[in-house]
Design a protein around this motif. Structure first.
Motif, PDB file in Angstrom:
ATOM      1  N   ALA A 106       0.858  -1.193   0.000  1.00 49.52           N
ATOM      2  CA  ALA A 106       0.000   0.000   0.000  1.00 49.52           C
ATOM      3  C   ALA A 106       0.884   1.229   0.000  1.00 49.52           C
ATOM      4  O   ALA A 106       2.002   1.209   0.521  1.00 49.52           O
ATOM      5  CB  ALA A 106      -0.926   0.004   1.216  1.00 49.52           C
ATOM      6  N   ARG A 109      -3.323   5.970   1.023  1.00 48.98           N
ATOM      7  CA  ARG A 109      -4.689   5.566   0.668  1.00 48.98           C
ATOM      8  C   ARG A 109      -4.849   5.421  -0.845  1.00 48.98           C
ATOM      9  O   ARG A 109      -5.962   5.285  -1.350  1.00 48.98           O
ATOM     10  CB  ARG A 109      -5.692   6.596   1.186  1.00 48.98           C
ATOM     11  N   VAL A 111      -5.275   4.310  -4.559  1.00 51.25           N
ATOM     12  CA  VAL A 111      -5.888   3.194  -5.281  1.00 51.25           C
ATOM     13  C   VAL A 111      -5.493   3.388  -6.739  1.00 51.25           C
ATOM     14  O   VAL A 111      -5.846   4.393  -7.357  1.00 51.25           O
ATOM     15  CB  VAL A 111      -7.425   3.171  -5.119  1.00 51.25           C
ATOM     16  N   HIS A 125      -4.218  -8.910   1.066  1.00 49.45           N
ATOM     17  CA  HIS A 125      -5.212  -9.029   2.139  1.00 49.45           C
ATOM     18  C   HIS A 125      -5.619 -10.468   2.423  1.00 49.45           C
ATOM     19  O   HIS A 125      -6.140 -10.766   3.489  1.00 49.45           O
ATOM     20  CB  HIS A 125      -6.452  -8.185   1.807  1.00 49.45           C
ATOM     21  N   ARG A 142      -6.026   0.431   8.025  1.00 52.73           N
ATOM     22  CA  ARG A 142      -7.225   0.048   7.268  1.00 52.73           C
ATOM     23  C   ARG A 142      -6.912  -0.069   5.791  1.00 52.73           C
ATOM     24  O   ARG A 142      -6.307   0.812   5.191  1.00 52.73           O
ATOM     25  CB  ARG A 142      -8.339   1.071   7.455  1.00 52.73           C
ATOM     26  N   HIS A 143      -7.348  -1.174   5.225  1.00 47.39           N
ATOM     27  CA  HIS A 143      -7.192  -1.421   3.790  1.00 47.39           C
ATOM     28  C   HIS A 143      -7.929  -0.325   3.021  1.00 47.39           C
ATOM     29  O   HIS A 143      -9.090  -0.027   3.329  1.00 47.39           O
ATOM     30  CB  HIS A 143      -7.760  -2.799   3.456  1.00 47.39           C
ATOM     31  N   PRO A 144      -7.285   0.293   2.029  1.00 49.31           N
ATOM     32  CA  PRO A 144      -7.894   1.434   1.330  1.00 49.31           C
ATOM     33  C   PRO A 144      -9.215   1.150   0.617  1.00 49.31           C
ATOM     34  O   PRO A 144     -10.027   2.059   0.484  1.00 49.31           O
ATOM     35  CB  PRO A 144      -6.823   1.837   0.306  1.00 49.31           C
ATOM     36  N   THR A 145      -9.441  -0.074   0.178  1.00 51.34           N
ATOM     37  CA  THR A 145     -10.709  -0.348  -0.516  1.00 51.34           C
ATOM     38  C   THR A 145     -11.648  -1.244   0.288  1.00 51.34           C
ATOM     39  O   THR A 145     -12.862  -1.100   0.181  1.00 51.34           O
ATOM     40  CB  THR A 145     -10.465  -0.991  -1.903  1.00 51.34           C
ATOM     41  N   LEU A 146     -11.104  -2.135   1.095  1.00 52.80           N
ATOM     42  CA  LEU A 146     -11.951  -3.051   1.866  1.00 52.80           C
ATOM     43  C   LEU A 146     -12.406  -2.449   3.191  1.00 52.80           C
ATOM     44  O   LEU A 146     -13.407  -2.890   3.752  1.00 52.80           O
ATOM     45  CB  LEU A 146     -11.215  -4.371   2.126  1.00 52.80           C
ATOM     46  N   GLY A 147     -11.652  -1.488   3.707  1.00 53.86           N
ATOM     47  CA  GLY A 147     -12.015  -0.829   4.957  1.00 53.86           C
ATOM     48  C   GLY A 147     -11.732  -1.645   6.204  1.00 53.86           C
ATOM     49  O   GLY A 147     -11.948  -1.166   7.302  1.00 53.86           O
TER      50      GLY A 147
END
Length: 175
Positions: A106, A109, A111, A125, A142-147
């Motif tokens: 990552a 944040r 994407v 992930h 926190r994962h940028p797309t999964l939250g």
């Protein structure tokens, strides 16, 4: 460190190359990061996991580092590729044994979905040997797309479920 801006690099390998062990090679690679413009802010302990797809091959050592950088994401990725090459990484067939594998997991944040760069890493992930070490040092990331947090992703991992810490102590405490 602000976890929203975290640049996360996964390290792994199962061939010692010119070093006494995979762990020694990984330590040397980490020491090279700062000189390459990727100073390490925190790093996990090393984890062990079985080789895949051939579990009879040398066991892997894996870990995660949080780095700071002024490099753009693609520059950071190419810098990681250069470090791999310095440590004897030869890209041949997929899942082949290797001295050093460095993955940009990552970049803050960001994407990105381009031919030469995908962020966040599309499979990290799912992997306990990535999310377990990350949860050691940044459980609230926190994962940028999964939250989901690193801690939750480690608990939900579906790949590399045999991964376990080789040593108990991360080099810096949780962030």
């Amino acid at each position: 460190m602000d976890l929203d801006g975290a640049v996360i690099v996964a390290l792994g390998g199962n061939m010692a190359g010119d070093y006494g062990s995979s762990e020694a090679l990984l330590e040397a690679a980490l020491a090279r990061f700062a000189q390459a413009g990727l100073p390490v802010v925190a790093r996990s302990s090393w984890w062990n996991s079985a080789a895949w797809p051939d579990p009879t091959a040398n066991e892997y050592r894996n870990g995660v580092a949080l780095v700071e950088t002024k490099l753009a994401p693609l520059q950071a990725l190419h810098t990681l590729f250069s470090i791999e090459a310095e440590f004897g990484r030869v890209r041949s067939e997929k899942n082949a044994p290797r001295t050093l594998d460095l993955d940009l997991i990552a970049y803050g944040r960001a994407v990105v979905a381009a031919d030469d760069l995908v962020l966040p890493h599309p499979r990290a992930h799912e992997r306990l040997f990535v999310m377990g070490p990350l949860a050691e040092i940044a459980p609230g990331w926190r994962h940028p797309t999964l939250g989901k947090t690193a801690r939750d992703l480690a608990a939900d991992a579906t790949v590399g479920l045999d991964a376990r810490p080789a040593s108990k102590k991360a080099q810096d405490g949780p962030i």
